[in-house]
Each structure stands twice: as structure tokens, then as C-alpha cells.
Enzyme design. Structure first.
Site, PDB file in Angstrom:
ATOM      1  N   TYR A  82      54.955  52.050  77.265  1.00  0.00           N
ATOM      2  CA  TYR A  82      55.834  51.748  76.136  1.00  0.00           C
ATOM      3  C   TYR A  82      56.185  50.271  76.103  1.00  0.00           C
ATOM      4  O   TYR A  82      56.069  49.552  77.087  1.00  0.00           O
ATOM      5  CB  TYR A  82      57.123  52.568  76.221  1.00  0.00           C
ATOM      6  CG  TYR A  82      58.026  52.070  77.328  1.00  0.00           C
ATOM      7  CD1 TYR A  82      59.044  51.166  77.070  1.00  0.00           C
ATOM      8  CD2 TYR A  82      57.817  52.471  78.646  1.00  0.00           C
ATOM      9  CE1 TYR A  82      59.846  50.682  78.092  1.00  0.00           C
ATOM     10  CE2 TYR A  82      58.610  51.992  79.669  1.00  0.00           C
ATOM     11  CZ  TYR A  82      59.619  51.104  79.386  1.00  0.00           C
ATOM     12  OH  TYR A  82      60.401  50.618  80.393  1.00  0.00           O
ATOM     13  N   PHE A  92      62.556  43.746  74.893  1.00  0.00           N
ATOM     14  CA  PHE A  92      63.593  43.888  75.910  1.00  0.00           C
ATOM     15  C   PHE A  92      63.125  44.732  77.089  1.00  0.00           C
ATOM     16  O   PHE A  92      63.738  44.711  78.147  1.00  0.00           O
ATOM     17  CB  PHE A  92      64.904  44.447  75.334  1.00  0.00           C
ATOM     18  CG  PHE A  92      64.788  45.819  74.744  1.00  0.00           C
ATOM     19  CD1 PHE A  92      64.860  46.954  75.531  1.00  0.00           C
ATOM     20  CD2 PHE A  92      64.611  45.974  73.378  1.00  0.00           C
ATOM     21  CE1 PHE A  92      64.756  48.214  74.979  1.00  0.00           C
ATOM     22  CE2 PHE A  92      64.513  47.218  72.810  1.00  0.00           C
ATOM     23  CZ  PHE A  92      64.584  48.352  73.614  1.00  0.00           C
ATOM     24  N   ASP A  93      62.023  45.472  76.929  1.00  0.00           N
ATOM     25  CA  ASP A  93      61.516  46.263  78.035  1.00  0.00           C
ATOM     26  C   ASP A  93      60.073  46.651  77.748  1.00  0.00           C
ATOM     27  O   ASP A  93      59.716  46.887  76.587  1.00  0.00           O
ATOM     28  CB  ASP A  93      62.366  47.519  78.236  1.00  0.00           C
ATOM     29  CG  ASP A  93      62.176  48.165  79.601  1.00  0.00           C
ATOM     30  OD1 ASP A  93      61.497  47.580  80.472  1.00  0.00           O
ATOM     31  OD2 ASP A  93      62.711  49.267  79.801  1.00  0.00           O
ATOM     32  N   ILE A 110      67.188  58.428  76.390  1.00  0.00           N
ATOM     33  CA  ILE A 110      67.965  58.414  75.156  1.00  0.00           C
ATOM     34  C   ILE A 110      67.457  59.490  74.185  1.00  0.00           C
ATOM     35  O   ILE A 110      66.290  59.881  74.216  1.00  0.00           O
ATOM     36  CB  ILE A 110      67.960  57.020  74.482  1.00  0.00           C
ATOM     37  CG1 ILE A 110      66.545  56.563  74.134  1.00  0.00           C
ATOM     38  CG2 ILE A 110      68.697  56.006  75.347  1.00  0.00           C
ATOM     39  CD1 ILE A 110      66.485  55.264  73.347  1.00  0.00           C
ATOM     40  N   TYR A 136      71.638  53.694  72.366  1.00  0.00           N
ATOM     41  CA  TYR A 136      72.709  53.361  73.301  1.00  0.00           C
ATOM     42  C   TYR A 136      74.078  53.274  72.643  1.00  0.00           C
ATOM     43  O   TYR A 136      75.027  52.783  73.243  1.00  0.00           O
ATOM     44  CB  TYR A 136      72.361  52.075  74.060  1.00  0.00           C
ATOM     45  CG  TYR A 136      71.171  52.286  74.961  1.00  0.00           C
ATOM     46  CD1 TYR A 136      71.307  52.955  76.169  1.00  0.00           C
ATOM     47  CD2 TYR A 136      69.905  51.862  74.576  1.00  0.00           C
ATOM     48  CE1 TYR A 136      70.212  53.185  76.990  1.00  0.00           C
ATOM     49  CE2 TYR A 136      68.800  52.084  75.389  1.00  0.00           C
ATOM     50  CZ  TYR A 136      68.962  52.749  76.589  1.00  0.00           C
ATOM     51  OH  TYR A 136      67.874  52.981  77.383  1.00  0.00           O
ATOM     52  N   PHE A 152      60.341  51.221  69.528  1.00  0.00           N
ATOM     53  CA  PHE A 152      59.496  51.478  70.690  1.00  0.00           C
ATOM     54  C   PHE A 152      58.102  51.859  70.232  1.00  0.00           C
ATOM     55  O   PHE A 152      57.954  52.692  69.340  1.00  0.00           O
ATOM     56  CB  PHE A 152      60.038  52.642  71.530  1.00  0.00           C
ATOM     57  CG  PHE A 152      61.274  52.330  72.297  1.00  0.00           C
ATOM     58  CD1 PHE A 152      61.198  51.735  73.553  1.00  0.00           C
ATOM     59  CD2 PHE A 152      62.516  52.634  71.786  1.00  0.00           C
ATOM     60  CE1 PHE A 152      62.349  51.466  74.282  1.00  0.00           C
ATOM     61  CE2 PHE A 152      63.662  52.364  72.501  1.00  0.00           C
ATOM     62  CZ  PHE A 152      63.588  51.772  73.752  1.00  0.00           C
TER      63      PHE A 152
END
Length: 160
Positions: A82, A92-93, A110, A136, A152
């Protein structure tokens, strides 16, 4: 002595004024950010190929899964690659950075991921656009600001 008290009072009042201004600016910028995230969702929903579910999750099939691929349920454990970005494209990730897919239980992430991955079969690659309520929330998490709409790209490699 009164000279120092007067100076202290001036500094204290200045500090309060600065704090309240920066707090208001922070609140206003959070409001603006939340509005930008909401606008992104509205505009993204208009794009061809984007499906919006009853919960507000938006997904787009980038690559369909294998014909005989398994589909996870909410209690499944999965292996995925991902990349997560904000609406401005900042990453961010990402599991691609390490080159190692991640393994996790669907009921431990999540809500947007738990829901979205259940639409996929093994081998599929989807783009999820996740409103803050399925991400979040109003508090954010670590480097993710409150009210963030998250994007994502997810590859479902395997249902374990």
C-alpha cells in the site's frame, strides 16, 4: 519594582494575545483543511469509475483481482502492499519503501480499510478515498492531522 511589574504585565498580556491569535489561526486552518478534504470527496465522487458506499468510503478498481482469488472478511488476516497519501499528494506511509508487504488482521485497522478490502479479491489493486469518519477521525493520529481525507492505493496480495 513597579517598573518590573509593569514590564511583566506587558509581556504577560502580549503572550496571551499571541496565544489566542495563534490558537484562532490554528482553528481556522483546521476548518479550512477539513473543508478542503470534504470538497475533495465531493469532486472525487464525480469521477468515472469511483464507487461511493453507504458509509462514505470511495473506491476505484485499478486492477481487478484474480478470477479464483479469495475475498477477505472482517476477521481475515491479509498481506498487502500500500501507499497512503494526503489529498495534496504527499505520501505519509508506504510499504513500497521497505519493499515488504504488511500482514495484518482486517479488524485491527481503520474502518475504511476494513470495509474496502472486503470488496477486493486476491491480486486486486484499488484506490480508497477514506473520509475522516472512517480514518483517524477528528483527532488525527501521529503525522495525520484531524479531519483528514486519506487516499490509499492497496494491493491485496493474499488472504491468509
Amino acid at each position: 519594582m513597579t517598573k518590573y511589574l509593569s514590564l511583566f504585565a506587558t509581556i504577560a498580556v502580549s503572550a496571551l494575545v499571541c496565544f489566542s491569535c495563534s490558537k484562532d489561526d490554528e482553528d481556522n486552518s483546521l476548518e479550512v483543511y477539513a473543508e478542503q478534504c470534504q470538497n475533495y470527496l465531493v469532486e472525487n465522487a464525480k469521477r468515472e469509475g469511483v464507487v461511493t458506499t453507504a458509509s462514505g468510503l470511495q473506491y476505484e478498481v485499478l486492477r481487478p483481482g484474480r478470477e479464483n482469488g479469495r475475498r477477505p472478511n472482517a476477521n481475515s488476516q491479509v498481506r498487502c502492499h500500500y501507499q497512503g497519501t494526503f489529498i495534496d499528494g504527499r505520501v505519509f506511509d508506504s510499504s513500497y519503501v521497505s519493499g515488504d508487504p504488511i500482514v495484518f488482521p482486517l479488524n485491527g485497522v481503520i474502518k475504511g480499510w476494513t470495509e474496502g478490502l472486503q470488496y477486493m479479491t486476491e491480486g486486486a489493486k484499488y484506490r480508497f478515498v477514506i473520509p475522516f469518519q472512517l480514518g483517524y477521525g477528528p483527532y488525527g493520529y501521529a503525522s495525520i492531522p484531524p479531519y483528514s481525507t486519506l487516499i490509499f492505493e492497496v494491493e491485496l496480495i493474499e488472504v491468509l
